[in-house]
Design a protein around this motif. Structure first.
Motif, PDB file in Angstrom:
ATOM      1  N   TYR A   1      35.594  38.287  37.699  1.00 12.51           N
ATOM      2  CA  TYR A   1      35.593  37.235  36.675  1.00 12.51           C
ATOM      3  C   TYR A   1      35.728  37.898  35.305  1.00 12.51           C
ATOM      4  O   TYR A   1      34.908  38.722  34.918  1.00 12.51           O
ATOM      5  CB  TYR A   1      34.302  36.414  36.740  1.00 12.51           C
ATOM      6  CG  TYR A   1      34.433  35.046  36.095  1.00 12.51           C
ATOM      7  CD1 TYR A   1      34.693  34.908  34.728  1.00 12.51           C
ATOM      8  CD2 TYR A   1      34.295  33.885  36.847  1.00 12.51           C
ATOM      9  CE1 TYR A   1      34.826  33.661  34.143  1.00 12.51           C
ATOM     10  CE2 TYR A   1      34.426  32.627  36.268  1.00 12.51           C
ATOM     11  CZ  TYR A   1      34.693  32.523  34.918  1.00 12.51           C
ATOM     12  OH  TYR A   1      34.827  31.283  34.335  1.00 12.51           O
TER      13      TYR A   1
ATOM     14  N   VAL B   1      34.934  38.916  44.048  1.00 10.85           N
ATOM     15  CA  VAL B   1      35.233  38.065  42.898  1.00 10.85           C
ATOM     16  C   VAL B   1      35.288  38.950  41.659  1.00 10.85           C
ATOM     17  O   VAL B   1      34.373  39.747  41.415  1.00 10.85           O
ATOM     18  CB  VAL B   1      34.166  36.970  42.692  1.00 10.85           C
ATOM     19  CG1 VAL B   1      34.428  36.193  41.395  1.00 10.85           C
ATOM     20  CG2 VAL B   1      34.129  36.018  43.885  1.00 10.85           C
TER      21      VAL B   1
ATOM     22  N   LEU C   1      39.313  37.098  44.653  1.00 12.55           N
ATOM     23  CA  LEU C   1      39.523  35.977  43.742  1.00 12.55           C
ATOM     24  C   LEU C   1      39.366  36.494  42.317  1.00 12.55           C
ATOM     25  O   LEU C   1      38.309  37.009  41.951  1.00 12.55           O
ATOM     26  CB  LEU C   1      38.503  34.870  44.009  1.00 12.55           C
ATOM     27  CG  LEU C   1      38.491  33.702  43.009  1.00 12.55           C
ATOM     28  CD1 LEU C   1      39.813  32.945  43.029  1.00 12.55           C
ATOM     29  CD2 LEU C   1      37.317  32.763  43.299  1.00 12.55           C
TER      30      LEU C   1
ATOM     31  N   GLY D   1      30.822  35.298  36.901  1.00 11.63           N
ATOM     32  CA  GLY D   1      31.211  35.596  38.273  1.00 11.63           C
ATOM     33  C   GLY D   1      30.114  35.262  39.261  1.00 11.63           C
ATOM     34  O   GLY D   1      30.364  34.697  40.335  1.00 11.63           O
TER      35      GLY D   1
ATOM     36  N   VAL E   1      30.848  41.164  43.515  1.00 12.91           N
ATOM     37  CA  VAL E   1      31.128  40.372  42.315  1.00 12.91           C
ATOM     38  C   VAL E   1      31.182  41.287  41.095  1.00 12.91           C
ATOM     39  O   VAL E   1      30.252  42.057  40.844  1.00 12.91           O
ATOM     40  CB  VAL E   1      30.062  39.279  42.101  1.00 12.91           C
ATOM     41  CG1 VAL E   1      30.370  38.477  40.830  1.00 12.91           C
ATOM     42  CG2 VAL E   1      29.992  38.351  43.312  1.00 12.91           C
TER      43      VAL E   1
ATOM     44  N   HIS F   1      30.046  32.437  42.090  1.00  9.06           N
ATOM     45  CA  HIS F   1      29.672  32.785  43.463  1.00  9.06           C
ATOM     46  C   HIS F   1      28.709  31.751  44.033  1.00  9.06           C
ATOM     47  O   HIS F   1      28.845  31.303  45.181  1.00  9.06           O
ATOM     48  CB  HIS F   1      29.036  34.176  43.479  1.00  9.06           C
ATOM     49  CG  HIS F   1      28.514  34.605  44.819  1.00  9.06           C
ATOM     50  ND1 HIS F   1      27.258  34.254  45.278  1.00  9.06           N
ATOM     51  CD2 HIS F   1      29.081  35.349  45.805  1.00  9.06           C
ATOM     52  CE1 HIS F   1      27.071  34.757  46.484  1.00  9.06           C
ATOM     53  NE2 HIS F   1      28.162  35.433  46.826  1.00  9.06           N
TER      54      HIS F   1
ATOM     55  N   THR G   1      29.430  39.334  49.336  1.00  6.56           N
ATOM     56  CA  THR G   1      30.566  39.321  48.413  1.00  6.56           C
ATOM     57  C   THR G   1      30.323  40.269  47.241  1.00  6.56           C
ATOM     58  O   THR G   1      29.256  40.263  46.627  1.00  6.56           O
ATOM     59  CB  THR G   1      30.800  37.898  47.873  1.00  6.56           C
ATOM     60  OG1 THR G   1      30.982  37.004  48.969  1.00  6.56           O
ATOM     61  CG2 THR G   1      32.023  37.853  46.970  1.00  6.56           C
TER      62      THR G   1
END
Length: 262
Positions: A6, A4, A64, A19, A34, A23, A32
């Motif tokens: 963000y 991710v 993402l 972020g 981030v 999550h 993940t």
């Protein structure tokens, strides 16, 4: 999603960043990766550069990218230096090794091949566009802008930066099918368009939603794509795009992209 990214300069908290909050909301896996990145107008372009590098290195497979900014809480409507320009906005894309997907678009996923990039930073002009620390009057911080300073920075760099990136991509200026220019203001978009010999009226498209900071280019892509057929979207052998953003930092970032079917 295994990653991710963000992007925001108006996060909900000092820490953790949005972020990590996202999550948790999405209940993503513990492994993940981030990234919370404090960025603004160039955030989308630079996050695509970062995401592409993560995928190329094998670190990430599905990323993402979320960009959100709520600048309306950073100024009063009476501040005419900024209030006529800025508004709130959010956008999201999904990057994989094979395709880029924009949620909500009816067209199939597209493949973005990054042919070249350009990034310029001038931290010595950071005060020309900044969000201060929160205070009693502006608990989330106050947006301050020296419009002339930002304008001069963009005009100083844009022509050579874009020309260099397009040349490194092995293309000519007239081979770019679509230009996506950050919607900073009508004045700066017109200046950029004139410098690049583009149709000025065609490049300023944010009359209805204003400068939505990091989401300005995703908004443009969505608006243009919504009216395209698949043939127009991809062409017979792909289409060439140039993404150009500038703002807080001061920074400028650009990407030359070949878009084809995902």
């Amino acid at each position: 999603m295994d990653t991710v990214i963000y992007i925001t300069s108006t996060g909900d908290r000092a820490a953790p960043g949005n972020g990590h909050l996202l999550h948790g909301e999405l209940m993503l896996a513990p492994h993940t990766l981030v990234f919370d990145i404090n960025d603004a107008c160039t955030g989308f372009v630079r996050s695509v550069i970062l995401g592409n590098s993560l995928i190329a290195s094998g670190t990430s497979k599905a990323i993402l990218i979320v960009i959100s900014d709520t600048y309306s809480k950073l100024y009063e409507d009476s501040n005419l230096r900024v209030s006529p320009l800025f508004s709130d906005g959010a956008s999201a894309i999904i990057l994989t090794a094979d395709a880029l997907t924009i949620p909500g678009i009816r067209h199939p996923s597209r493949k973005w091949e990054i042919l070249s990039s350009t990034v310029i930073s001038e931290g010595n002009h950071a005060d020309d566009l900044t969000v201060t620390r929160g205070n009693e009057h502006f608990p989330f911080g106050e947006l301050e802008m020296n419009g002339a300073g930002v304008f001069n920075f963009v005009v100083k760099h844009v022509k050579s930066a874009v020309a260099g990136a397009v040349t490194r991509a092995g293309l000519g200026h007239d081979e770019i099918d679509s230009w996506y220019i950050h919607q900073g203001s009508r004045a700066v978009v017109d200046a950029v368009s004139k410098s690049l010999s583009l149709d000025q009226d065609a490049q300023f498209v944010s009359r209805e939603y204003g400068n939505v900071v990091g989401s300005a280019i995703p908004f443009q892509i969505l608006a243009e794509t919504a009216g395209m057929t698949e043939t127009e979207l991809f062409g017979s052998e792909g289409r060439y795009l140039f993404l150009l953003a500038f703002g807080v930092g001061l920074t400028l970032a650009g990407l030359t992209i070949r878009q084809s079917r995902g």
